[in-house]
Design an enzyme around this catalytic site. Sequence first.
Site, PDB file in Angstrom:
ATOM      1  N   LYS A 108       4.577   7.210  -1.734  1.00 22.22           N
ATOM      2  CA  LYS A 108       3.347   6.223  -1.726  1.00 22.22           C
ATOM      3  C   LYS A 108       2.318   6.654  -0.563  1.00 22.22           C
ATOM      4  O   LYS A 108       2.815   7.220   0.261  1.00 22.22           O
ATOM      5  CB  LYS A 108       3.801   4.878  -1.802  1.00 22.22           C
ATOM      6  N   ASP A 119      10.765   3.107   3.115  1.00 21.92           N
ATOM      7  CA  ASP A 119      10.138   4.175   3.935  1.00 21.92           C
ATOM      8  C   ASP A 119      11.326   4.350   5.111  1.00 21.92           C
ATOM      9  O   ASP A 119      10.604   4.546   6.198  1.00 21.92           O
ATOM     10  CB  ASP A 119       8.827   3.952   4.671  1.00 21.92           C
ATOM     11  N   CYS A 162       4.370  -2.489   5.561  1.00 24.34           N
ATOM     12  CA  CYS A 162       5.131  -2.210   4.379  1.00 24.34           C
ATOM     13  C   CYS A 162       6.063  -3.139   4.034  1.00 24.34           C
ATOM     14  O   CYS A 162       5.799  -3.610   2.781  1.00 24.34           O
ATOM     15  CB  CYS A 162       5.660  -0.621   4.445  1.00 24.34           C
TER      16      CYS A 162
END
Length: 197
Positions: free
Chosen positions: A81, A20, A114
């Site tokens: 995602k 990310d 995450c």
Amino acid sequence: FQMTTLGNLTPSSTVFFCCDMQERFRPAIKYFGDIISVGQRLLQGARLLGIPVIVTEQYPKGLGSTVQEIDLTGVKLVLPKTKFSMVLPEVEAALAEIPGVRSVVLFGVETHVCIQQTALELIGRGLEVHIVADATSSRSMMDRMFALERLARTGIIVTTSEAILLQLVADKEHPKFKEIQNLIKASAPESGLLSKV
């Protein structure tokens, strides 16, 4: 009694996870510029050593794609995602295709969300996880610090980009040693991340 994880890395059994590193996070994440430059160096190292790279993007429609400084040439997978963990069905399938994969080198944002959730899921599946401290951050240094402490206590290895790249090369006689050495000639930024580890 838990056996200490030694964390010996070899290119043939390692995969890199880049989590990310997106445009929308740029203004919010502490020392984002530093972790981008280190992330870029890790991906260059992966290309030199033939290590597969899996990249995710959290809700790219809203948060933008991976920052342009990070060159995604040759990565195995770039997946959108909504789940916080990177361990998606497609990622599990990709891991299953890499024979003898044992270690995951994990970096990106955010450390306490995450990265933490990915690391815990991977270790739960019996993989060894290395978190690259100089390529991992959060919006808050408090969140980052406690995530790294918690993860280290679960046997996850918290390390640095230079340590990882040199561990993967292992020998100055390695055919790619010179190129890896050039990557790390300029030390990783001594960012403010350090005072808060």
